[in-house]
Design a protein around this motif. Sequence first.
Motif, PDB file in Angstrom:
ATOM      1  N   THR A   1     -39.807 -14.885  18.215  1.00 25.08           N
ATOM      2  CA  THR A   1     -38.365 -14.712  18.278  1.00 25.08           C
ATOM      3  C   THR A   1     -37.734 -15.784  19.158  1.00 25.08           C
ATOM      4  O   THR A   1     -38.369 -16.280  20.102  1.00 25.08           O
ATOM      5  CB  THR A   1     -37.986 -13.314  18.805  1.00 25.08           C
ATOM      6  N   ARG A   2     -36.501 -16.107  18.850  1.00 20.06           N
ATOM      7  CA  ARG A   2     -35.731 -17.047  19.676  1.00 20.06           C
ATOM      8  C   ARG A   2     -34.489 -16.326  20.160  1.00 20.06           C
ATOM      9  O   ARG A   2     -33.581 -16.040  19.376  1.00 20.06           O
ATOM     10  CB  ARG A   2     -35.354 -18.295  18.872  1.00 20.06           C
ATOM     11  N   PHE A   3     -34.487 -15.975  21.447  1.00 23.61           N
ATOM     12  CA  PHE A   3     -33.361 -15.307  22.102  1.00 23.61           C
ATOM     13  C   PHE A   3     -32.987 -13.986  21.407  1.00 23.61           C
ATOM     14  O   PHE A   3     -31.835 -13.559  21.479  1.00 23.61           O
ATOM     15  CB  PHE A   3     -32.139 -16.237  22.143  1.00 23.61           C
ATOM     16  N   ASN A   4     -33.952 -13.356  20.727  1.00 23.97           N
ATOM     17  CA  ASN A   4     -33.710 -12.124  19.986  1.00 23.97           C
ATOM     18  C   ASN A   4     -32.620 -12.259  18.925  1.00 23.97           C
ATOM     19  O   ASN A   4     -32.052 -11.255  18.476  1.00 23.97           O
ATOM     20  CB  ASN A   4     -33.357 -10.974  20.935  1.00 23.97           C
ATOM     21  N   LEU A   5     -32.337 -13.481  18.520  1.00 20.38           N
ATOM     22  CA  LEU A   5     -31.338 -13.727  17.485  1.00 20.38           C
ATOM     23  C   LEU A   5     -31.969 -14.168  16.172  1.00 20.38           C
ATOM     24  O   LEU A   5     -31.372 -14.009  15.104  1.00 20.38           O
ATOM     25  CB  LEU A   5     -30.343 -14.800  17.949  1.00 20.38           C
ATOM     26  N   LEU A   6     -33.162 -14.720  16.252  1.00 22.32           N
ATOM     27  CA  LEU A   6     -33.863 -15.186  15.064  1.00 22.32           C
ATOM     28  C   LEU A   6     -35.341 -14.867  15.214  1.00 22.32           C
ATOM     29  O   LEU A   6     -35.935 -15.151  16.258  1.00 22.32           O
ATOM     30  CB  LEU A   6     -33.673 -16.704  14.893  1.00 22.32           C
ATOM     31  N   THR A   7     -35.913 -14.237  14.219  1.00 25.44           N
ATOM     32  CA  THR A   7     -37.336 -13.884  14.240  1.00 25.44           C
ATOM     33  C   THR A   7     -38.039 -14.484  13.036  1.00 25.44           C
ATOM     34  O   THR A   7     -37.539 -14.382  11.906  1.00 25.44           O
ATOM     35  CB  THR A   7     -37.528 -12.356  14.243  1.00 25.44           C
ATOM     36  N   ILE A   8     -39.167 -15.103  13.277  1.00 23.48           N
ATOM     37  CA  ILE A   8     -40.003 -15.658  12.211  1.00 23.48           C
ATOM     38  C   ILE A   8     -41.346 -14.936  12.234  1.00 23.48           C
ATOM     39  O   ILE A   8     -41.985 -14.826  13.284  1.00 23.48           O
ATOM     40  CB  ILE A   8     -40.182 -17.174  12.361  1.00 23.48           C
ATOM     41  N   THR A   9     -41.744 -14.429  11.091  1.00 22.19           N
ATOM     42  CA  THR A   9     -42.988 -13.686  10.941  1.00 22.19           C
ATOM     43  C   THR A   9     -43.927 -14.441  10.017  1.00 22.19           C
ATOM     44  O   THR A   9     -43.493 -15.020   9.016  1.00 22.19           O
ATOM     45  CB  THR A   9     -42.709 -12.292  10.351  1.00 22.19           C
ATOM     46  N   SER A  10     -45.208 -14.434  10.344  1.00 19.56           N
ATOM     47  CA  SER A  10     -46.236 -15.087   9.523  1.00 19.56           C
ATOM     48  C   SER A  10     -47.397 -14.124   9.375  1.00 19.56           C
ATOM     49  O   SER A  10     -47.844 -13.531  10.354  1.00 19.56           O
ATOM     50  CB  SER A  10     -46.701 -16.382  10.207  1.00 19.56           C
ATOM     51  N   SER A  11     -47.870 -13.927   8.138  1.00 25.32           N
ATOM     52  CA  SER A  11     -49.026 -13.058   7.929  1.00 25.32           C
ATOM     53  C   SER A  11     -49.891 -13.607   6.814  1.00 25.32           C
ATOM     54  O   SER A  11     -49.454 -14.446   6.016  1.00 25.32           O
ATOM     55  CB  SER A  11     -48.594 -11.616   7.615  1.00 25.32           C
TER      56      SER A  11
ATOM     57  N   PRO B   1     -43.706 -24.182  -5.526  1.00 22.78           N
ATOM     58  CA  PRO B   1     -44.872 -24.093  -4.649  1.00 22.78           C
ATOM     59  C   PRO B   1     -44.768 -25.060  -3.475  1.00 22.78           C
ATOM     60  O   PRO B   1     -44.181 -26.139  -3.587  1.00 22.78           O
ATOM     61  CB  PRO B   1     -46.035 -24.467  -5.567  1.00 22.78           C
ATOM     62  N   ALA B   2     -45.351 -24.668  -2.354  1.00 24.92           N
ATOM     63  CA  ALA B   2     -45.334 -25.523  -1.168  1.00 24.92           C
ATOM     64  C   ALA B   2     -46.267 -26.713  -1.322  1.00 24.92           C
ATOM     65  O   ALA B   2     -46.049 -27.760  -0.715  1.00 24.92           O
ATOM     66  CB  ALA B   2     -45.722 -24.720   0.070  1.00 24.92           C
ATOM     67  N   SER B   3     -47.328 -26.553  -2.131  1.00 26.23           N
ATOM     68  CA  SER B   3     -48.279 -27.641  -2.327  1.00 26.23           C
ATOM     69  C   SER B   3     -49.023 -27.415  -3.629  1.00 26.23           C
ATOM     70  O   SER B   3     -48.925 -26.353  -4.252  1.00 26.23           O
ATOM     71  CB  SER B   3     -49.275 -27.710  -1.159  1.00 26.23           C
TER      72      SER B   3
ATOM     73  N   GLY C   1     -31.208 -19.560  11.034  1.00 25.99           N
ATOM     74  CA  GLY C   1     -32.521 -19.716  10.431  1.00 25.99           C
ATOM     75  C   GLY C   1     -32.736 -21.087   9.821  1.00 25.99           C
ATOM     76  O   GLY C   1     -31.813 -21.896   9.736  1.00 25.99           O
ATOM     77  N   PRO C   2     -33.977 -21.368   9.404  1.00 27.43           N
ATOM     78  CA  PRO C   2     -34.297 -22.683   8.854  1.00 27.43           C
ATOM     79  C   PRO C   2     -33.606 -22.927   7.525  1.00 27.43           C
ATOM     80  O   PRO C   2     -33.297 -21.994   6.779  1.00 27.43           O
ATOM     81  CB  PRO C   2     -35.823 -22.623   8.681  1.00 27.43           C
ATOM     82  N   SER C   3     -33.362 -24.194   7.233  1.00 29.81           N
ATOM     83  CA  SER C   3     -32.818 -24.565   5.937  1.00 29.81           C
ATOM     84  C   SER C   3     -33.874 -24.339   4.870  1.00 29.81           C
ATOM     85  O   SER C   3     -35.041 -24.060   5.167  1.00 29.81           O
ATOM     86  CB  SER C   3     -32.410 -26.035   5.944  1.00 29.81           C
ATOM     87  N   GLU C   4     -33.481 -24.438   3.615  1.00 34.58           N
ATOM     88  CA  GLU C   4     -34.429 -24.274   2.523  1.00 34.58           C
ATOM     89  C   GLU C   4     -35.583 -25.263   2.646  1.00 34.58           C
ATOM     90  O   GLU C   4     -36.745 -24.914   2.460  1.00 34.58           O
ATOM     91  CB  GLU C   4     -33.720 -24.470   1.182  1.00 34.58           C
ATOM     92  N   GLU C   5     -35.272 -26.489   3.016  1.00 33.59           N
ATOM     93  CA  GLU C   5     -36.299 -27.523   3.142  1.00 33.59           C
ATOM     94  C   GLU C   5     -37.248 -27.229   4.307  1.00 33.59           C
ATOM     95  O   GLU C   5     -38.471 -27.318   4.162  1.00 33.59           O
ATOM     96  CB  GLU C   5     -35.652 -28.894   3.340  1.00 33.59           C
ATOM     97  N   SER C   6     -36.699 -26.856   5.461  1.00 36.37           N
ATOM     98  CA  SER C   6     -37.561 -26.614   6.616  1.00 36.37           C
ATOM     99  C   SER C   6     -38.350 -25.324   6.464  1.00 36.37           C
ATOM    100  O   SER C   6     -39.476 -25.214   6.963  1.00 36.37           O
ATOM    101  CB  SER C   6     -36.742 -26.585   7.912  1.00 36.37           C
ATOM    102  N   PHE C   7     -37.801 -24.330   5.743  1.00 32.30           N
ATOM    103  CA  PHE C   7     -38.575 -23.125   5.474  1.00 32.30           C
ATOM    104  C   PHE C   7     -39.773 -23.457   4.590  1.00 32.30           C
ATOM    105  O   PHE C   7     -40.878 -22.965   4.811  1.00 32.30           O
ATOM    106  CB  PHE C   7     -37.719 -22.054   4.800  1.00 32.30           C
ATOM    107  N   GLN C   8     -39.560 -24.303   3.602  1.00 29.07           N
ATOM    108  CA  GLN C   8     -40.670 -24.700   2.736  1.00 29.07           C
ATOM    109  C   GLN C   8     -41.728 -25.466   3.535  1.00 29.07           C
ATOM    110  O   GLN C   8     -42.923 -25.378   3.230  1.00 29.07           O
ATOM    111  CB  GLN C   8     -40.159 -25.549   1.568  1.00 29.07           C
ATOM    112  N   GLU C   9     -41.321 -26.174   4.558  1.00 27.00           N
ATOM    113  CA  GLU C   9     -42.294 -26.850   5.425  1.00 27.00           C
ATOM    114  C   GLU C   9     -43.165 -25.829   6.154  1.00 27.00           C
ATOM    115  O   GLU C   9     -44.370 -26.040   6.330  1.00 27.00           O
ATOM    116  CB  GLU C   9     -41.567 -27.746   6.427  1.00 27.00           C
ATOM    117  N   LEU C  10     -42.566 -24.710   6.587  1.00 26.27           N
ATOM    118  CA  LEU C  10     -43.350 -23.656   7.215  1.00 26.27           C
ATOM    119  C   LEU C  10     -44.338 -23.049   6.222  1.00 26.27           C
ATOM    120  O   LEU C  10     -45.500 -22.794   6.552  1.00 26.27           O
ATOM    121  CB  LEU C  10     -42.430 -22.562   7.766  1.00 26.27           C
ATOM    122  N   MET C  11     -43.873 -22.844   5.000  1.00 25.77           N
ATOM    123  CA  MET C  11     -44.777 -22.336   3.965  1.00 25.77           C
ATOM    124  C   MET C  11     -45.922 -23.320   3.730  1.00 25.77           C
ATOM    125  O   MET C  11     -47.083 -22.922   3.594  1.00 25.77           O
ATOM    126  CB  MET C  11     -44.005 -22.104   2.667  1.00 25.77           C
TER     127      MET C  11
END
Length: 225
Positions: A99-109, A155-157, A202-212
Amino acid sequence: MTNWRRSGLVRALPLALLPALLAGCGDDASGSASTLSGTQLGSVLLTVDDLAPGFEPVSGSGASGAESGTRVSLNDIECLAGLDVSGADGAATASVAFTRFNLLTITSSATSFPDDDVADVFDETSEAVSSCSDFEATAENGSGIRGRLDADSTPASDDVDAQVNVRLTGTQQPSGAPVEITFGWARIGNDVVFVSSEGVGGPSEESFQELMRTTTDRLAEVRTS
């Protein structure tokens, strides 16, 4: 039926997201079952170093039954109500949230299944999400969300067998506060990774795909190690 409420809750927004716990019936033509361990799956997840400055790990982020009973779930959206992704008993899994300052949360599983049966239900779930557009959902306590779902299967890759990327934009009801949630899950053989972003800035579409891409690249590597 789809048990979206099994996922970790993001504290900033009243919406439970899909965990990477997909199971069903059918055959994956790739025949690439791997059955990764929990330790291996842990190495696939995003880390704080993968994120923008300001993020910190979330501890104790599991959902309680009391919370989930009064929060809007994706099960409450009519076009998603008939899915079944709850049969992941015995599958190895790992997850983490930041989480960032309890304003944005990113989850990965990440989840690894003992066979390739995940493919058909993954596709069924993907088709259902893609069929949703404008929606409205209300929880038992009267709170709700109204907005739009936009989805694509980019797809991310090249390693990814199937992927769905979803962006939810709307407003909480009755407050009218803005809601922005981006989430995606990707499958390589019988292994599935999930990433979500909920909250402000939150991340842009491009930066979210980078996380993926980060987590799918790690999954592809650990499957061959």
